[in-house]
Design an enzyme around this catalytic site. Structure first.
Site, PDB file in Angstrom:
ATOM      1  N   ILE A  88      59.079  34.545  37.545  1.00 22.40           N
ATOM      2  CA  ILE A  88      60.371  35.116  37.983  1.00 22.40           C
ATOM      3  C   ILE A  88      60.992  34.297  39.115  1.00 22.40           C
ATOM      4  O   ILE A  88      62.214  34.253  39.253  1.00 22.40           O
ATOM      5  CB  ILE A  88      60.202  36.594  38.380  1.00 22.40           C
ATOM      6  N   ASN A 111      56.229  46.487  48.103  1.00 21.82           N
ATOM      7  CA  ASN A 111      55.588  47.736  48.535  1.00 21.82           C
ATOM      8  C   ASN A 111      56.467  48.322  49.627  1.00 21.82           C
ATOM      9  O   ASN A 111      57.419  47.684  50.072  1.00 21.82           O
ATOM     10  CB  ASN A 111      54.155  47.501  49.014  1.00 21.82           C
ATOM     11  N   GLY A 159      50.888  39.232  44.092  1.00 23.13           N
ATOM     12  CA  GLY A 159      51.685  39.218  42.856  1.00 23.13           C
ATOM     13  C   GLY A 159      53.088  38.639  42.989  1.00 23.13           C
ATOM     14  O   GLY A 159      53.307  37.609  43.617  1.00 23.13           O
ATOM     15  N   ASP A 176      55.545  39.850  44.667  1.00 25.40           N
ATOM     16  CA  ASP A 176      55.951  39.924  46.081  1.00 25.40           C
ATOM     17  C   ASP A 176      55.525  38.654  46.813  1.00 25.40           C
ATOM     18  O   ASP A 176      56.312  38.000  47.506  1.00 25.40           O
ATOM     19  CB  ASP A 176      55.273  41.159  46.697  1.00 25.40           C
ATOM     20  N   SER A 198      55.111  47.581  38.563  1.00 30.44           N
ATOM     21  CA  SER A 198      53.924  48.443  38.635  1.00 30.44           C
ATOM     22  C   SER A 198      52.810  48.096  37.659  1.00 30.44           C
ATOM     23  O   SER A 198      51.737  48.723  37.718  1.00 30.44           O
ATOM     24  CB  SER A 198      54.294  49.935  38.433  1.00 30.44           C
ATOM     25  N   GLY A 241      50.968  45.479  37.447  1.00 25.58           N
ATOM     26  CA  GLY A 241      49.933  44.566  37.988  1.00 25.58           C
ATOM     27  C   GLY A 241      49.014  45.316  38.926  1.00 25.58           C
ATOM     28  O   GLY A 241      48.244  46.192  38.512  1.00 25.58           O
ATOM     29  N   TYR A 273      49.525  47.678  40.786  1.00 24.29           N
ATOM     30  CA  TYR A 273      49.693  49.140  40.768  1.00 24.29           C
ATOM     31  C   TYR A 273      49.184  49.789  39.487  1.00 24.29           C
ATOM     32  O   TYR A 273      49.302  50.994  39.304  1.00 24.29           O
ATOM     33  CB  TYR A 273      51.153  49.508  41.050  1.00 24.29           C
TER      34      TYR A 273
HETATM   35  N1  APR Z   1      56.647  36.144  37.825  1.00 26.17           N
HETATM   36  C1  APR Z   1      56.750  37.157  36.935  1.00 26.17           C
HETATM   37  N2  APR Z   1      55.849  38.153  36.838  1.00 26.17           N
HETATM   38  C2  APR Z   1      54.783  38.100  37.665  1.00 26.17           C
HETATM   39  C3  APR Z   1      54.598  37.069  38.633  1.00 26.17           C
HETATM   40  C4  APR Z   1      55.601  36.060  38.679  1.00 26.17           C
HETATM   41  N3  APR Z   1      55.521  35.038  39.556  1.00 26.17           N
HETATM   42  N4  APR Z   1      53.437  37.318  39.317  1.00 26.17           N
HETATM   43  C5  APR Z   1      52.921  38.441  38.782  1.00 26.17           C
HETATM   44  N5  APR Z   1      53.708  38.917  37.792  1.00 26.17           N
HETATM   45  C6  APR Z   1      53.542  40.095  36.940  1.00 26.17           C
HETATM   46  C7  APR Z   1      52.183  40.706  36.889  1.00 26.17           C
HETATM   47  O1  APR Z   1      51.388  40.053  35.910  1.00 26.17           O
HETATM   48  C8  APR Z   1      52.518  42.133  36.484  1.00 26.17           C
HETATM   49  O2  APR Z   1      52.701  42.203  35.080  1.00 26.17           O
HETATM   50  O3  APR Z   1      54.382  41.106  37.500  1.00 26.17           O
HETATM   51  C9  APR Z   1      53.867  42.396  37.146  1.00 26.17           C
HETATM   52  C10 APR Z   1      53.802  43.243  38.424  1.00 26.17           C
HETATM   53  O4  APR Z   1      52.632  42.884  39.114  1.00 26.17           O
HETATM   54  P1  APR Z   1      52.512  42.932  40.726  1.00 26.17           P
HETATM   55  O5  APR Z   1      53.212  41.786  41.295  1.00 26.17           O
HETATM   56  O6  APR Z   1      51.053  43.124  41.020  1.00 26.17           O
HETATM   57  O7  APR Z   1      53.334  44.233  41.167  1.00 26.17           O
HETATM   58  P2  APR Z   1      52.944  45.772  41.081  1.00 26.17           P
HETATM   59  O8  APR Z   1      51.979  46.069  39.998  1.00 26.17           O
HETATM   60  O9  APR Z   1      54.283  46.465  41.065  1.00 26.17           O
HETATM   61  O10 APR Z   1      52.211  46.060  42.468  1.00 26.17           O
HETATM   62  C11 APR Z   1      52.972  45.999  43.649  1.00 26.17           C
HETATM   63  O11 APR Z   1      51.478  44.457  44.639  1.00 26.17           O
HETATM   64  O12 APR Z   1      52.047  42.392  45.384  1.00 26.17           O
HETATM   65  C12 APR Z   1      51.819  43.675  45.782  1.00 26.17           C
HETATM   66  O13 APR Z   1      53.202  43.968  47.709  1.00 26.17           O
HETATM   67  C13 APR Z   1      53.051  44.311  46.358  1.00 26.17           C
HETATM   68  O14 APR Z   1      51.850  46.213  47.136  1.00 26.17           O
HETATM   69  C14 APR Z   1      52.736  45.758  46.133  1.00 26.17           C
HETATM   70  C15 APR Z   1      52.018  45.754  44.783  1.00 26.17           C
END
Ligand code: APR
Length: 177
Positions: free
Chosen positions: A15, A28, A36, A38, A126, A128, A130
């Site tokens: 992304i 978060n 991830g 973020d 959410s 990943g 979460y």
């Molecule tokens: N580009 C696109 N998608 C991504 C990328 C990227 N660079 N990195 C990870 N993902 C995907 C993951 O594989 C997952 O399918 O994005 C989705 C969301 O994953 P997370 O980033 O872990 O987000 P989430 O599950 O919403 O958890 C949020 O994680 O990073 C921390 O600070 C954040 O505490 C919060 C939590």
């Protein structure tokens, strides 16, 4: 002025490399970074993003951003005008938090439209850290975007980081009427 929902496209990739008006961050509630998506957005976007997040915490969001809400900052060095931070729900087997996840998409589109964005890139919020099951996460994401008029947003791209997520979104999208 059209009230049509935005067109949906699926992208297999990172992304932080998308050239769009707004990139949505799976943040978060602290707004102060994480892993991830973020972590990638802050790492590649640079310190300006965190500086604006800190300013938001020092002003309107003293207690942090609530789950399901969305707020915009600069996109820093990313190839976008804005980052829209939204806080997804942590998946629960005892409580149905689907509406909170839908709210992330709806509120992010509302903020994007308010900024005059035409193209918006979403991660699979959410699904990943979460722990939300990718198929249900895909259903909620696609259904919510399809039912949300967000003029002038004309294109929503779901950017899927790995092949299984991409395949799941593709299957869900093609199964929808
Ligand atoms: N580009 C696109 N998608 C991504 C990328 C990227 N660079 N990195 C990870 N993902 C995907 C993951 O594989 C997952 O399918 O994005 C989705 C969301 O994953 P997370 O980033 O872990 O987000 P989430 O599950 O919403 O958890 C949020 O994680 O990073 C921390 O600070 C954040 O505490 C919060 C939590």
């Amino acid at each position: 002025m059209t009230n049509a929902a935005p067109a949906i496209i699926l992208v297999r990739g990172d992304i932080t490399e998308q050239r769009v008006d707004a990139i949505v961050n799976a943040a978060n509630s602290s707004l102060l970074g994480g892993g991830g998506v973020d972590g990638a957005i802050h790492r590649k976007g640079g310190p300006e993003i965190l500086a604006e997040c800190r300013a938001l915490r020092a002003s309107r969001y003293g207690k942090g951003l609530a789950t399901g809400q969305a707020v915009a900052t600069t996109a820093g060095r990313l190839d976008a005008a804005h980052v829209i931070h939204t806080v997804g729900p942590v998946h629960s087997t005892s409580e149905d938090r689907s509406e909170l996840l839908a709210s992330c998409y709806r509120e992010s589109l509302r903020v994007a439209a308010g900024l005059g964005a035409r193209t918006v890139a979403f991660p699979a919020i959410s699904t990943g850290i979460y722990g939300w099951p990718i198929d249900d996460g895909a259903r909620i994401a696609i259904r919510t975007v399809r039912e949300t008029a967000a003029d002038p947003v004309v294109e929503v791209r779901f950017v899927l980081f790995d092949e299984p997520a991409y395949q799941t979104f593709e299957a869900v999208l093609s199964a929808m009427p």
